[in-house]
Design an enzyme around this catalytic site. Structure first.
Site, PDB file in Angstrom:
ATOM      1  N   CYS A 105      69.662  99.065  70.163  1.00  0.00           N
ATOM      2  CA  CYS A 105      69.898  97.640  70.435  1.00  0.00           C
ATOM      3  C   CYS A 105      71.262  97.169  69.931  1.00  0.00           C
ATOM      4  O   CYS A 105      72.021  96.525  70.656  1.00  0.00           O
ATOM      5  CB  CYS A 105      68.769  96.801  69.847  1.00  0.00           C
ATOM      6  SG  CYS A 105      68.589  96.897  68.046  1.00  0.00           S
ATOM      7  N   HIS A 158      65.828  93.642  65.622  1.00  0.00           N
ATOM      8  CA  HIS A 158      66.232  93.833  67.020  1.00  0.00           C
ATOM      9  C   HIS A 158      67.263  92.781  67.402  1.00  0.00           C
ATOM     10  O   HIS A 158      67.321  91.698  66.818  1.00  0.00           O
ATOM     11  CB  HIS A 158      65.000  93.720  67.927  1.00  0.00           C
ATOM     12  CG  HIS A 158      65.259  94.030  69.366  1.00  0.00           C
ATOM     13  ND1 HIS A 158      65.859  95.194  69.787  1.00  0.00           N
ATOM     14  CD2 HIS A 158      64.997  93.312  70.506  1.00  0.00           C
ATOM     15  CE1 HIS A 158      65.944  95.194  71.113  1.00  0.00           C
ATOM     16  NE2 HIS A 158      65.432  94.064  71.566  1.00  0.00           N
ATOM     17  N   GLU A 176      68.627  93.960  76.947  1.00  0.00           N
ATOM     18  CA  GLU A 176      68.308  94.640  75.703  1.00  0.00           C
ATOM     19  C   GLU A 176      68.129  96.131  75.912  1.00  0.00           C
ATOM     20  O   GLU A 176      67.896  96.604  77.025  1.00  0.00           O
ATOM     21  CB  GLU A 176      67.020  94.063  75.102  1.00  0.00           C
ATOM     22  CG  GLU A 176      65.798  94.270  75.997  1.00  0.00           C
ATOM     23  CD  GLU A 176      64.491  93.839  75.349  1.00  0.00           C
ATOM     24  OE1 GLU A 176      64.465  93.657  74.124  1.00  0.00           O
ATOM     25  OE2 GLU A 176      63.490  93.706  76.077  1.00  0.00           O
TER      26      GLU A 176
END
Length: 497
Positions: free
Chosen positions: A408, A457, A469
């Site tokens: 990420c 994240h 993402e």
């Protein structure tokens, strides 16, 4: 007697009247196949159960994925800390070396001042002014002698003052050198400690992932099976709903209500909100395409040749050193791309090439669109823990070692490098890299974070309740509905427009 006959006639008449009703029911059963023992697989209860089953599997995958992401980002943080500690140690060492040179310079100055003072003292002793008064032939000689004596005294005082200043400077520089030495020693210890912490975090992550790998695969299979079953039942439901329309008009049956399907959209991703527009609140509704401008986006290539991978097989220290080495190369690539981006806009490049968000507002939207374009060009690239740098996807570390891709924070690092913004490969650090904006006011180009202190994240907000993402191991770079569960109260804005 009459009452008994009447009752018997009534019972016979009732049975005869019931025959057509029974026959009609049997006929309807034969025509529509609705036997009481055959349960309709497309019944609302069955569909609801299957939808709940898929949602439950999604939730379990999301929770396990979050735990793994937290562990992985902890390792990324530890490696970033190692880099910071090593930088501090190197700076302290340079300061120590400068202090040592300063002490040497001070000692040389003292030695020179002492020699001048000694020479002056010897000359004064050998050629003192006392005899000048005795040999003077007129008052003018006496005045000159007196002036010379005063000049010698002033010169003596000046030489003495310089010597004292040199000694004071020596003491100060020696003190500074001692402090620098202590600072350098502490920085070296901190660097060693941070490396130990990174090694421990990496080993712990390896153990955790190995322990969770089986569970992750089991949940993924469970979710896939539940989704396949749900898709099959929906297909049967669609076929079954078309059958009554073909039934004979002579024997109409009550139209069955369509089976309620809670979400007719494609199967949700783990943890996705079923209604992203409702969840978006006051988020912007900007179109997902680039803003209208005179720029020719086609001439801006969003990719560069891949630089060497961060992965090195072997012990954790080798992995950490390789990651830090690639970070240095990635920083140089970022600087080069920053200059190129500003030149494309007709702006002179910054001396270092790093814009770090210092892009004029008038060009802010173009910069945001270029960042997003770079990210969208990577859709479908696999998730790889530790993967991704300024030049593109790369092999990751440990579980990501065999996969060229992004995690990420690596995806965000790659996206923003295109406009010269250098980011650490850690979501928590990226969270603090720009201006904090309440999540209710986020707009296209802002970074969305999850977990305590953004430690879990990070994703890129695209507008219209969507985000880009690299979500978790086994997945790939994709566009997903914004998830509000676990989201930090603020997003981070690096580019203003």
């Amino acid at each position: 007697m009459r009452r008994t006959v009447r009752a018997l006639a009534t019972r016979v008449h009732g049975r005869v009247c019931a025959v057509p009703l029974v026959v009609g029911m049997l006929l309807a059963t034969a025509l529509y196949g609705g036997g009481p023992a055959a349960a309709d697989p497309a019944a609302p209860d069955n569909l609801a159960t299957l939808v709940a089953k898929v949602a439950s599997a999604d939730q379990k995958l999301q929770e396990l994925g979050a735990a793994i992401q937290t562990q992985q980002e902890t390792v990324n943080k530890a490696i970033v800390d190692v880099q910071a500690a090593r930088d501090a140690a190197a700076a302290a060492q340079r300061e120590l070396e400068a202090g040592q040179r300063g002490v040497a310079d001070a000692n040389a100055a003292i030695e020179a001042a002492q020699k001048r003072f000694d020479s002056f003292a010897a000359a004064t002793y050998m050629n003192g002014p006392s005899r000048s008064y005795l040999t003077a032939t007129d008052p003018a000689d006496i005045v000159n002698t007196t002036a010379t004596g005063q000049a010698l005294i002033a010169s003596s005082q000046q030489v003495m003052a310089k010597l004292q200043r040199a000694r004071t400077e020596q003491v100060n520089r020696e003190s500074a050198a001692r402090l620098a030495k202590e600072k350098a020693d502490q920085a070296a210890r901190d660097a060693e400690s941070s490396q130990d912490n990174a090694v421990a975090a990496l080993k712990q992550a390896q153990q955790t992932f190995n322990a969770q790998q089986g569970e992750l695969e089991r949940l993924a299979a469970e979710r896939a099976a539940a989704q396949a079953e749900l898709d099959s039942v929906r297909k049967v439901s669609a076929t079954g709903n078309a059958a009554p329309a073909a039934a004979p008009a002579a024997a109409p049956a009550p139209a069955a209500a369509p089976a309620p399907v809670p979400n007719s959209a494609p199967a949700p991703v783990p943890g996705a909100q079923p209604n992203p527009q409702a969840a978006a609140g006051n988020w912007d509704r900007a179109p997902s395409g680039p803003a209208s401008s005179g720029q020719n986006w086609a001439v801006w290539d969003p990719t560069l040749p891949a630089i060497p991978s961060a992965f090195v097989s072997g012990d954790p220290i080798a992995i950490i050193n390789a990651v830090l080495g690639i970070a240095s190369t990635s920083a140089q690539v970022t600087a080069d791309m920053g200059r190129s981006f500003l030149q494309k806009l007709g702006i002179l490049p910054t001396p270092t090439g790093f814009t770090n968000g210092a892009i004029p507002r008038v060009y802010g939207r173009e910069a945001v669109e270029y960042v997003i374009r770079r990210g969208m060009s990577q859709i479908g690239v696999p998730y790889s823990w530790g993967g991704g740098n300024a030049a593109g996807p790369s092999r990751g570390i440990d579980s990501g070692a065999g996969t060229v891709g992004f995690d990420c924070s690596g995806l965000m690092l790659y996206m923003f490098a295109g406009v010269g913004i250098k980011l650490d490969h850690y979501s928590g650090s990226q969270y603090n890299a720009g201006r904090k904006i309440p999540s209710s006011q986020m707009r296209r180009g802002d970074m969305i974070f999850y977990g305590p202190n953004a430690s879990q994240h990070v994703a890129m907000y695209l507008g219209n309740g969507q985000m880009l993402e690299a979500p978790y191991t086994g997945s790939h770079v994709k566009v997903s509905p914004v998830r509000t569960s676990g989201m930090t109260p603020y997003v981070t804005r690096l580019i203003e427009y």
